[in-house]
Design an enzyme around this catalytic site. Structure first.
Site: not given
Ligand code: KIV
Length: 295
Positions: A56-57, A95, A125, A127, A194
């Site tokens: 989600d970055s 994500d 993924k 969080e 992280e």
């Molecule tokens: O969103 C992302 O890119 C991440 C990584 C930094 C692990 O969660």
């Protein structure tokens, strides 16, 4: 017919979660990177990276938001599909964006199913720590491998009061260890660690049986992940301490665009060799045809 399901002879063997688990046990580092589009995902996959995260970055590095919070499920699905189309070997993980799993486990499972069914993700993924245990259990029961994410979790930016290294007090370290064990017991296939001190990531890595992938968590994790745009200098910001830049895409792209602009302005692009031509007869007929000005 083999069980490899129609893979052509030259196709690389796909990476699997059991293979990553084996890497942890045999001490072979796991490589992971983010990617958000067809071209970069293809390059990352061809370079032999084990796991590609559609992070989600992308909210920040692709869409220009100042946090990961605004990106939606539909936007994440769109990018995950593009990555899926490019990747032949690596595991593709998606994500789950902010708001897609926080309200209820039922909603979390329904959204995760969309990533698998509509975008071809092989894992999701999420969080958070022990409070996500029930969701991890349900996703695992639904046959969706889950990657947990502990420490500096960007979706918690407001609670954390900024993007700060986590796990610095004895209580915080205890909580992180508890979270890691709880997620493992709930069935998580892997943990992203992280923004935490190296010593804490090393301790979690030693205590859990599942692989850990670090980002800003030191070299003792079972593998490492970075944001693709950090790796190639495409974020227009000062890199964090943990980033190592392996290339300068900003300089490469800037030179290319400036060169193109200059050549167009100076009329040196396109050249005759870069143009299509009529066959001789048609060219002659066109030459002889009267020009109708302003028609
Ligand atoms: O969103 C992302 O890119 C991440 C990584 C930094 C692990 O969660």
């Amino acid at each position: 017919m083999s069980l490899t399901n129609f893979r052509t002879a030259d196709a690389p063997a796909p990476v699997t979660f059991p293979a990553l688990q084996e890497k942890k046990h045999t001490g072979q580092p796991i490589t992971a990177l983010t990617a958000y589009d067809f071209a970069t995902a293809r390059l990352v996959d061809e370079a032999g990276i084990d796991l590609i995260l559609v992070g989600d970055s992308l909210a920040q590095v692709v869409l220009g938001y100042d946090s990961t919070l605004p990106v939606t499920v539909d936007e994440m699905l769109h990018h995950t599909r593009a990555v899926r189309r490019a990747v032949r070997r690596a595991i593709v993980a998606a994500d789950m964006p902010f708001g897609s799993y926080q309200a209820s486990e039922v909603e979390g499972v329904a959204n995760a199913v969309r990533f698998v069914k509509e975008a071809g993700a092989q894992a999701v993924k999420i969080e958070g720590g022990a409070s996500r245990a029930e969701l991890v259990e349900r996703l695992t029961a639904a046959e969706i491998p889950v990657i947990g994410h502990l420490g500096l979790t960007p979706q918690s930016v407001h609670r954390m009061g900024g993007y700060k290294v986590q796990g610095k007090s004895a209580a915080a370290i205890g909580a992180l260890l508890h979270d890691a064990h709880t997620l493992e017991a709930a069935g998580a296939a892997m943990l992203v660690l992280e923004g935490m001190p190296r010593e804490v990531a090393a301790r979690i890595t030693a205590e859990v049986g599942i692989p850990t992938i670090g980002i800003g968590a030191g070299p003792d994790c079972d593998g490492q992940i970075l944001v693709f745009h950090d790796l190639v200098n495409l974020t227009f910001s000062t890199p964090a301490k943990f980033v190592r830049q392996y290339g300068d895409a900003a300089a490469l792209f800037r030179n290319a665009v400036e060169g193109y602009r200059r050549d167009v302005v100076e009329r040196t692009f396109p050249a005759d060799e870069e143009s299509y031509h009529l066959p001789k007869e048609a060219a002659a007929a066109l030459k002889d045809a009267p020009v109708r000005h302003g028609a």
